[in-house]
Write a protein that holds these residues in place. Sequence first.
Motif, PDB file in Angstrom:
ATOM      1  N   ILE A  41       0.834  -1.207   0.000  1.00  0.00           N
ATOM      2  CA  ILE A  41       0.000   0.000   0.000  1.00  0.00           C
ATOM      3  C   ILE A  41       0.866   1.254   0.000  1.00  0.00           C
ATOM      4  O   ILE A  41       0.652   2.179  -0.788  1.00  0.00           O
ATOM      5  CB  ILE A  41      -0.949  -0.014   1.212  1.00  0.00           C
ATOM      6  CG1 ILE A  41      -2.059  -1.034   0.977  1.00  0.00           C
ATOM      7  CG2 ILE A  41      -1.532   1.362   1.486  1.00  0.00           C
ATOM      8  CD1 ILE A  41      -2.914  -1.314   2.192  1.00  0.00           C
ATOM      9  N   PHE A  42       1.861   1.314   0.868  1.00  0.00           N
ATOM     10  CA  PHE A  42       2.648   2.539   0.995  1.00  0.00           C
ATOM     11  C   PHE A  42       3.724   2.689  -0.085  1.00  0.00           C
ATOM     12  O   PHE A  42       4.326   3.752  -0.219  1.00  0.00           O
ATOM     13  CB  PHE A  42       3.222   2.662   2.397  1.00  0.00           C
ATOM     14  CG  PHE A  42       2.151   2.928   3.415  1.00  0.00           C
ATOM     15  CD1 PHE A  42       1.417   4.101   3.365  1.00  0.00           C
ATOM     16  CD2 PHE A  42       1.848   2.004   4.390  1.00  0.00           C
ATOM     17  CE1 PHE A  42       0.412   4.357   4.281  1.00  0.00           C
ATOM     18  CE2 PHE A  42       0.850   2.250   5.306  1.00  0.00           C
ATOM     19  CZ  PHE A  42       0.126   3.428   5.257  1.00  0.00           C
ATOM     20  N   GLU A  43       3.958   1.650  -0.883  1.00  0.00           N
ATOM     21  CA  GLU A  43       4.848   1.785  -2.032  1.00  0.00           C
ATOM     22  C   GLU A  43       4.122   2.433  -3.220  1.00  0.00           C
ATOM     23  O   GLU A  43       4.750   2.994  -4.106  1.00  0.00           O
ATOM     24  CB  GLU A  43       5.393   0.420  -2.457  1.00  0.00           C
ATOM     25  CG  GLU A  43       6.466  -0.118  -1.549  1.00  0.00           C
ATOM     26  CD  GLU A  43       7.743   0.689  -1.630  1.00  0.00           C
ATOM     27  OE1 GLU A  43       8.141   1.127  -2.719  1.00  0.00           O
ATOM     28  OE2 GLU A  43       8.360   0.872  -0.564  1.00  0.00           O
ATOM     29  N   ASN A  44       2.805   2.349  -3.245  1.00  0.00           N
ATOM     30  CA  ASN A  44       2.003   2.914  -4.330  1.00  0.00           C
ATOM     31  C   ASN A  44       1.432   4.248  -3.886  1.00  0.00           C
ATOM     32  O   ASN A  44       0.318   4.333  -3.378  1.00  0.00           O
ATOM     33  CB  ASN A  44       0.875   1.939  -4.708  1.00  0.00           C
ATOM     34  CG  ASN A  44       1.415   0.695  -5.335  1.00  0.00           C
ATOM     35  OD1 ASN A  44       1.987   0.751  -6.407  1.00  0.00           O
ATOM     36  ND2 ASN A  44       1.263  -0.425  -4.657  1.00  0.00           N
ATOM     37  N   THR A  45       2.205   5.314  -4.098  1.00  0.00           N
ATOM     38  CA  THR A  45       1.810   6.625  -3.581  1.00  0.00           C
ATOM     39  C   THR A  45       1.367   7.602  -4.667  1.00  0.00           C
ATOM     40  O   THR A  45       1.017   8.734  -4.352  1.00  0.00           O
ATOM     41  CB  THR A  45       2.980   7.259  -2.808  1.00  0.00           C
ATOM     42  OG1 THR A  45       4.114   7.317  -3.671  1.00  0.00           O
ATOM     43  CG2 THR A  45       3.329   6.436  -1.577  1.00  0.00           C
ATOM     44  N   TRP A  62      -2.516   4.915  -2.416  1.00  0.00           N
ATOM     45  CA  TRP A  62      -2.379   4.275  -1.116  1.00  0.00           C
ATOM     46  C   TRP A  62      -3.623   4.468  -0.264  1.00  0.00           C
ATOM     47  O   TRP A  62      -3.996   3.593   0.505  1.00  0.00           O
ATOM     48  CB  TRP A  62      -1.134   4.746  -0.371  1.00  0.00           C
ATOM     49  CG  TRP A  62      -1.169   6.157   0.128  1.00  0.00           C
ATOM     50  CD1 TRP A  62      -0.722   7.264  -0.517  1.00  0.00           C
ATOM     51  CD2 TRP A  62      -1.663   6.602   1.387  1.00  0.00           C
ATOM     52  NE1 TRP A  62      -0.910   8.377   0.248  1.00  0.00           N
ATOM     53  CE2 TRP A  62      -1.495   7.995   1.424  1.00  0.00           C
ATOM     54  CE3 TRP A  62      -2.238   5.974   2.475  1.00  0.00           C
ATOM     55  CZ2 TRP A  62      -1.886   8.767   2.517  1.00  0.00           C
ATOM     56  CZ3 TRP A  62      -2.629   6.733   3.569  1.00  0.00           C
ATOM     57  CH2 TRP A  62      -2.442   8.116   3.575  1.00  0.00           C
ATOM     58  N   LEU A  66      -5.672   1.357   1.149  1.00  0.00           N
ATOM     59  CA  LEU A  66      -5.835   1.252   2.593  1.00  0.00           C
ATOM     60  C   LEU A  66      -7.317   1.218   2.966  1.00  0.00           C
ATOM     61  O   LEU A  66      -7.736   0.434   3.820  1.00  0.00           O
ATOM     62  CB  LEU A  66      -5.135   2.409   3.300  1.00  0.00           C
ATOM     63  CG  LEU A  66      -5.084   2.349   4.823  1.00  0.00           C
ATOM     64  CD1 LEU A  66      -4.318   1.114   5.279  1.00  0.00           C
ATOM     65  CD2 LEU A  66      -4.440   3.602   5.375  1.00  0.00           C
TER      66      LEU A  66
END
Length: 84
Positions: A41-45, A62, A66
């Motif tokens: 999730i946090f790699e896809n910003t 993200w 999330l």
Amino acid sequence: MSPKTSESRGNAGGGTGGARGLLTPARIAVGALALLALIFIFENTRATRIRLLIPEVTMPLWMALLGTAVTGALCGAYFMRRRR
């Protein structure tokens, strides 16, 4: 004399049994999957366009991932609670 030895063994074994129940293989697997999901999730910003029923909104990917993960977790928790 044997009742005393069985009592002392029961007390010593009971303390470690509770700690073993805390980290079951299933809980470790779920924790690892949750960690991988958060990393994903946090790699896809990047910002992306998402269609919510009718309107189209632009939001960071993200946030959408999330939100989907939280919604899925809440639905899963609800159905598991109803099963019991």
